[in-house]
Design an enzyme around this catalytic site. Structure first.
Site, PDB file in Angstrom:
ATOM      1  N   ASN A  13      35.004  43.833  43.866  1.00  0.00           N
ATOM      2  CA  ASN A  13      34.814  43.284  45.205  1.00  0.00           C
ATOM      3  C   ASN A  13      36.016  43.702  46.046  1.00  0.00           C
ATOM      4  O   ASN A  13      37.111  43.181  45.855  1.00  0.00           O
ATOM      5  CB  ASN A  13      34.702  41.751  45.106  1.00  0.00           C
ATOM      6  CG  ASN A  13      34.645  41.086  46.472  1.00  0.00           C
ATOM      7  OD1 ASN A  13      34.509  41.751  47.503  1.00  0.00           O
ATOM      8  ND2 ASN A  13      34.731  39.763  46.490  1.00  0.00           N
ATOM      9  N   LYS A  15      36.553  43.173  49.100  1.00  0.00           N
ATOM     10  CA  LYS A  15      36.865  42.219  50.176  1.00  0.00           C
ATOM     11  C   LYS A  15      37.182  42.991  51.471  1.00  0.00           C
ATOM     12  O   LYS A  15      36.565  44.024  51.727  1.00  0.00           O
ATOM     13  CB  LYS A  15      38.004  41.295  49.739  1.00  0.00           C
ATOM     14  CG  LYS A  15      37.717  40.643  48.375  1.00  0.00           C
ATOM     15  CD  LYS A  15      38.651  39.549  48.001  1.00  0.00           C
ATOM     16  CE  LYS A  15      38.253  38.989  46.647  1.00  0.00           C
ATOM     17  NZ  LYS A  15      39.089  37.860  46.248  1.00  0.00           N
ATOM     18  N   HIS A  99      30.230  33.880  47.897  1.00  0.00           N
ATOM     19  CA  HIS A  99      31.605  34.059  47.414  1.00  0.00           C
ATOM     20  C   HIS A  99      32.475  32.904  47.926  1.00  0.00           C
ATOM     21  O   HIS A  99      32.275  32.419  49.037  1.00  0.00           O
ATOM     22  CB  HIS A  99      32.173  35.405  47.886  1.00  0.00           C
ATOM     23  CG  HIS A  99      33.472  35.712  47.227  1.00  0.00           C
ATOM     24  ND1 HIS A  99      34.666  35.205  47.679  1.00  0.00           N
ATOM     25  CD2 HIS A  99      33.762  36.433  46.112  1.00  0.00           C
ATOM     26  CE1 HIS A  99      35.646  35.617  46.875  1.00  0.00           C
ATOM     27  NE2 HIS A  99      35.122  36.362  45.918  1.00  0.00           N
ATOM     28  N   GLU A 101      35.301  32.746  49.173  1.00  0.00           N
ATOM     29  CA  GLU A 101      35.945  32.941  50.484  1.00  0.00           C
ATOM     30  C   GLU A 101      34.949  32.700  51.619  1.00  0.00           C
ATOM     31  O   GLU A 101      35.322  32.239  52.697  1.00  0.00           O
ATOM     32  CB  GLU A 101      36.571  34.348  50.548  1.00  0.00           C
ATOM     33  CG  GLU A 101      37.836  34.400  49.706  1.00  0.00           C
ATOM     34  CD  GLU A 101      38.065  35.708  48.965  1.00  0.00           C
ATOM     35  OE1 GLU A 101      37.535  36.740  49.381  1.00  0.00           O
ATOM     36  OE2 GLU A 101      38.788  35.668  47.943  1.00  0.00           O
ATOM     37  N   GLU A 171      33.511  32.050  39.347  1.00  0.00           N
ATOM     38  CA  GLU A 171      34.850  32.366  39.839  1.00  0.00           C
ATOM     39  C   GLU A 171      35.551  31.067  40.235  1.00  0.00           C
ATOM     40  O   GLU A 171      35.349  30.559  41.350  1.00  0.00           O
ATOM     41  CB  GLU A 171      34.766  33.283  41.066  1.00  0.00           C
ATOM     42  CG  GLU A 171      34.116  34.613  40.798  1.00  0.00           C
ATOM     43  CD  GLU A 171      34.509  35.657  41.844  1.00  0.00           C
ATOM     44  OE1 GLU A 171      35.172  36.625  41.477  1.00  0.00           O
ATOM     45  OE2 GLU A 171      34.179  35.474  43.025  1.00  0.00           O
ATOM     46  N   GLY A 177      42.860  35.574  43.112  1.00  0.00           N
ATOM     47  CA  GLY A 177      44.012  36.127  43.829  1.00  0.00           C
ATOM     48  C   GLY A 177      45.325  35.427  43.527  1.00  0.00           C
ATOM     49  O   GLY A 177      46.314  35.626  44.226  1.00  0.00           O
ATOM     50  N   SER A 217      41.445  36.862  38.997  1.00  0.00           N
ATOM     51  CA  SER A 217      42.633  37.492  38.407  1.00  0.00           C
ATOM     52  C   SER A 217      42.323  38.304  37.144  1.00  0.00           C
ATOM     53  O   SER A 217      43.080  38.258  36.172  1.00  0.00           O
ATOM     54  CB  SER A 217      43.718  36.444  38.146  1.00  0.00           C
ATOM     55  OG  SER A 217      44.142  35.871  39.375  1.00  0.00           O
TER      56      SER A 217
HETATM   57  P1  13P Z   1      40.959  38.605  42.214  1.00  0.00           P
HETATM   58  O1  13P Z   1      40.513  39.494  41.069  1.00  0.00           O
HETATM   59  O2  13P Z   1      41.841  39.304  43.197  1.00  0.00           O
HETATM   60  O3  13P Z   1      41.518  37.308  41.715  1.00  0.00           O
HETATM   61  O4  13P Z   1      39.631  38.226  43.041  1.00  0.00           O
HETATM   62  C1  13P Z   1      38.518  37.740  42.370  1.00  0.00           C
HETATM   63  C2  13P Z   1      37.361  37.703  43.295  1.00  0.00           C
HETATM   64  O5  13P Z   1      37.316  36.918  44.212  1.00  0.00           O
HETATM   65  C3  13P Z   1      36.268  38.677  43.077  1.00  0.00           C
HETATM   66  O6  13P Z   1      35.154  38.356  43.839  1.00  0.00           O
END
Ligand code: 13P
Length: 256
Positions: A13, A15, A99, A101, A171, A177, A217
């Site tokens: 992803n 982002k 997601h 976010e 997740e 992150g 992560s």
């Molecule tokens: P990270 O791997 O940066 O923690 O992000 C995970 C994520 O949100 C994938 O959709």
């Protein structure tokens, strides 16, 4: 080795990262390395504005390319949104839905999730439906309740015959992150909860077709360990999917 009945699925992803030039470089490198794809499914989820360019490069390879979000209506006055058909038109074959976010920063509602998943399926897009608890919910022993509530909404309009086209990504919000990966036990427990819920919702045969990914992560040095956890069918990778040096070893988690 786990005895897999579902094809492993490694997804990146991106982002709101990478510019156009870096996106195209990265997709070329992944495509070159992937060959015929072998025994795993690999996909990247790309900012909508770059989808046409990235899918053009990925064409002819087994690499999947998806959008990061959609709105469930076909057309209309929805400024800033992208419809399922628009994603298809620029070559996307899949899409992320729900997601964390989107849910937490952009306040997307649980009530929208079922319609988003349905709209994706109806337009021949393969959805990855993302769910996960916040740190407060985990601390308050509400993880299971949160996951089930999110599953109820996302699967509201799903039929058992849709199952082979569906993926769920677990997740935990606190692991995204942050560099803090969930423990093997936490991942296994959440994945078991999800699978059990799926069996109750669509029946065992259909539920067995749904893949459940872990995200939060994921790095080259924990990918193999995460993939060895029972019930983990794949990985949804954020930060480490932005560079070939970190994403390729995750795709090849069991070859190192
Ligand atoms: P990270 O791997 O940066 O923690 O992000 C995970 C994520 O949100 C994938 O959709």
């Amino acid at each position: 080795m786990t005895n897999r009945i579902r094809k492993p699925y490694i997804a990146g992803n991106w982002k709101m990262n990478l510019d156009r030039a870096h996106s195209l470089d990265l997709i070329k490198t992944i495509k070159g390395r992937l060959g015929d794809g072998g025994d795993r499914e690999v996909a990247v989820f790309v900012p909508a504005i770059y989808l046409a360019d990235v899918t053009a490069v990925a064409q002819g390879s087994p690499l999947g390319v998806g959008g990061q979000n959609l709105w469930f209506e076909g057309v209309g006055a929805f400024t800033g949104e992208v419809s399922p058909r628009m994603l298809r038109e620029v070559g996307a074959d899949r899409v992320l839905i729900g997601h964390s976010e989107r849910r937490h920063i952009f306040r997307e509602l649980d009530e929208w999730m079922g319609r988003k998943v349905r709209a994706a399926l109806d337009c021949d897009l393969l959805p990855i439906y993302c769910i996960g608890e916040t740190l407060d919910e985990r601390k308050g022993n509400k993880t299971e309740r949160t996951l089930k509530k999110q599953l109820e909404s996302g699967f509201e309009k799903v039929r058992p015959e849709d199952s082979h086209r569906l993926t769920v990504a677990y997740e935990p919000v606190w692991a995204i992150g942050t560099g803090e990966t969930a423990t093997a036990e936490q991942v296994a427990q959440a994945h078991r909860t999800i699978r059990k819920w799926l069996v109750q919702r669509v029946g065992e045969e259909a539920a067995n077709q749904v893949r459940i990914l872990y995200g939060g992560s994921v790095k080259p040095d924990n990918a193999k360990e995460l993939m060895a956890i029972d019930c983990v069918d794949g990985l949804l990778v954020g930060g480490a999917s932005l560079q070939a040096e970190t994403f390729l070893p995750i795709i090849e988690y069991n070859l190192r």
